[in-house]
Scaffold this motif. Structure first.
Motif, short mmCIF file in Angstrom:
data_model
loop_
_atom_site.label_atom_id
_atom_site.label_comp_id
_atom_site.label_asym_id
_atom_site.label_seq_id
_atom_site.Cartn_x
_atom_site.Cartn_y
_atom_site.Cartn_z
N THR A 75 0.80 -1.23 0.00
CA THR A 75 0.00 0.00 0.00
C THR A 75 0.83 1.27 0.00
OG1 THR A 75 -0.21 -0.18 2.41
CG2 THR A 75 -1.98 -1.12 1.07
N GLU A 76 1.95 1.22 -0.65
CA GLU A 76 2.78 2.39 -0.93
C GLU A 76 3.71 2.01 -2.06
OE1 GLU A 76 5.88 5.51 1.30
OE2 GLU A 76 5.31 3.64 2.27
N LEU A 77 4.03 2.93 -2.93
CA LEU A 77 4.95 2.62 -4.02
C LEU A 77 6.34 2.34 -3.48
CD1 LEU A 77 3.96 5.26 -6.73
CD2 LEU A 77 3.32 2.85 -6.62
N PRO A 78 7.01 1.31 -3.97
CA PRO A 78 8.39 1.06 -3.54
C PRO A 78 9.27 2.26 -3.87
CG PRO A 78 7.51 -0.81 -4.75
CD PRO A 78 6.53 0.30 -4.92
N SER A 79 10.17 2.57 -2.93
CA SER A 79 11.04 3.73 -3.13
C SER A 79 12.51 3.36 -3.17
CB SER A 79 10.81 4.76 -2.01
OG SER A 79 11.06 4.17 -0.73
N SER A 80 12.81 2.07 -3.10
CA SER A 80 14.22 1.65 -3.12
C SER A 80 14.36 0.34 -3.88
CB SER A 80 14.75 1.47 -1.70
OG SER A 80 14.20 0.30 -1.11
N PRO A 81 15.54 0.09 -4.46
CA PRO A 81 15.78 -1.19 -5.14
C PRO A 81 15.62 -2.37 -4.20
CG PRO A 81 17.47 0.42 -5.74
CD PRO A 81 16.68 1.02 -4.62
N THR A 82 15.96 -2.20 -2.93
CA THR A 82 15.84 -3.29 -1.97
C THR A 82 14.39 -3.73 -1.80
OG1 THR A 82 17.80 -2.56 -0.77
CG2 THR A 82 16.27 -3.99 0.42
N GLN A 83 13.49 -2.75 -1.71
CA GLN A 83 12.08 -3.09 -1.59
C GLN A 83 11.60 -3.87 -2.80
OE1 GLN A 83 10.58 0.92 -0.97
NE2 GLN A 83 10.05 0.45 1.15
N LEU A 84 11.99 -3.42 -3.99
CA LEU A 84 11.60 -4.13 -5.21
C LEU A 84 12.17 -5.54 -5.25
CD1 LEU A 84 11.93 -1.28 -7.86
CD2 LEU A 84 9.84 -2.45 -7.20
N GLN A 85 13.42 -5.68 -4.80
CA GLN A 85 14.04 -7.00 -4.77
C GLN A 85 13.28 -7.94 -3.83
OE1 GLN A 85 18.08 -6.17 -3.64
NE2 GLN A 85 18.57 -5.17 -5.60
N HIS A 86 12.84 -7.42 -2.70
CA HIS A 86 12.09 -8.25 -1.76
C HIS A 86 10.74 -8.67 -2.32
CE1 HIS A 86 14.53 -6.56 1.89
NE2 HIS A 86 15.22 -7.41 1.16
N LEU A 87 10.09 -7.78 -3.05
CA LEU A 87 8.82 -8.13 -3.69
C LEU A 87 9.03 -9.18 -4.77
CD1 LEU A 87 7.42 -4.51 -3.90
CD2 LEU A 87 6.25 -6.40 -2.75
N THR A 88 10.07 -9.00 -5.59
CA THR A 88 10.37 -9.99 -6.63
C THR A 88 10.72 -11.33 -6.02
OG1 THR A 88 11.19 -8.23 -8.10
CG2 THR A 88 11.89 -10.49 -8.59
N ALA A 89 11.50 -11.30 -4.94
CA ALA A 89 11.87 -12.55 -4.27
C ALA A 89 10.65 -13.24 -3.68
CB ALA A 89 12.88 -12.26 -3.16
N GLY A 90 9.70 -12.45 -3.20
CA GLY A 90 8.48 -13.03 -2.65
C GLY A 90 7.69 -13.77 -3.71
N ILE A 91 7.58 -13.21 -4.90
CA ILE A 91 6.90 -13.90 -6.01
C ILE A 91 7.65 -15.16 -6.40
CG2 ILE A 91 6.25 -13.74 -8.44
CD1 ILE A 91 4.39 -12.15 -6.66
N ASP A 92 8.97 -15.08 -6.50
CA ASP A 92 9.78 -16.24 -6.87
C ASP A 92 9.62 -17.36 -5.84
OD1 ASP A 92 12.22 -17.07 -8.75
OD2 ASP A 92 12.69 -17.70 -6.70
#
Length: 279
Positions: free
Chosen positions: A257-274
């Protein structure tokens, strides 16, 4: 996907809320939530609540166009000028030199309009395209937030006219509906074989991640366990969704419920899908 990983998106990455839906090979659906739906009231996050799905709208749009291609009403390699005469002109841009395929594949050279916006698919009783001026989210949903300064308090941006997103970002859905849509698409239930093949014919898209390729409104991402996951993902102020499905029926969507603001946050989201697709 585990509740522990979703909790980490809140406790470690600072998202106010996170919600996810995972479909296994045998069709079982598991829904998860973490955080709070509204930090002011500490209300619970609605299980499989509605969120603004942003760029995932592009996939619905692409599917609609490809359905028309299958009916012979649109040609993928026809210039846009054929269907929108005189509309795309100026600053070195000419619709006579841009094809429908290039528009769907993001290789047209058109600038991002955010910097200067269906035909029936399947019944997704919780997914809709709000009308211009419809600022609310109809069903139970977590609030969406934004702040430019990490030290500043969150601003509630839940109530917003989404029409600036139009065919690229206006839709509202739930994590489980997003999974159902992508599963139906990749499972061949929305497009004829020829058009689905065109949709999955990709070009490299390194800006979207390591090994990611982009087709006609669809991304292909390599999985750590082998194979490719198909999806798109989406951003809209207050909401981000990451999503993917596999050919054998696995599906996962995570919304925060907030746009990711860092590469780390995006990496964690991608890792969660994987993790959800590979466990």
């Amino acid at each position: 996907m585990s509740s522990k990983r979703l909790d980490a998106l809140v406790s470690d990455d600072g998202f106010p809320a996170a919600l996810a839906s995972v479909t296994t090979r045998d069709g079982r659906v598991r829904n998860y939530t973490a955080g709070v739906g509204d930090p002011k009231t500490h209300s619970a996050v609605p299980v499989d609540g509605q969120v603004r799905i942003g760029g995932n709208t592009k996939v619905f749009t692409a599917v609609t166009v490809l359905q028309l291609v299958g009916e012979g009403r649109i040609g993928l390699d026809e210039p846009v000028e054929t269907y929108l005469p005189g509309l795309i002109r100026g600053d070195g841009i000419d619709g006579r030199n841009i094809t429908v395929r290039q528009i769907l594949q993001h290789t047209s050279g058109l600038p991002d309009y955010t910097n200067t916006f269906t035909k029936g698919l399947l019944p997704y009783r919780h997914t809709y395209f709000p009308k211009p001026g419809d600022e609310t989210i109809r069903e139970p949903h977590p609030h969406g937030y934004h702040h430019d300064d990490p030290k500043a308090p969150l601003t509630d941006v839940t109530v917003e006219d989404p029409s600036q997103g139009w065919a690229a970002g206006q839709m509202i859905s739930t994590p489980s509906d997003v999974n159902r849509f992508f599963s139906a698409l990749i499972g061949g239930r929305l497009l004829p074989t020829a058009q689905l093949k065109e949709m999955r014919t990709t070009v490299p898209a390194p800006a979207l991640g390591n090994g990611v390729r982009y087709g006609l409104g669809l991304t292909g991402t390599p999985l750590s366990c082998g194979g490719v996951a198909w999806g798109h993902g989406g951003d809209f102020p207050g909401y981000h969704t990451s999503d993917a499905v596999t050919q054998d029926g696995r599906a996962a969507t995570i919304a925060v419920t907030e746009l990711p603001s860092s590469p780390t946050q995006l990496q964690h989201l991608t890792a969660g899908i994987d993790t959800a697709l590979c466990r």
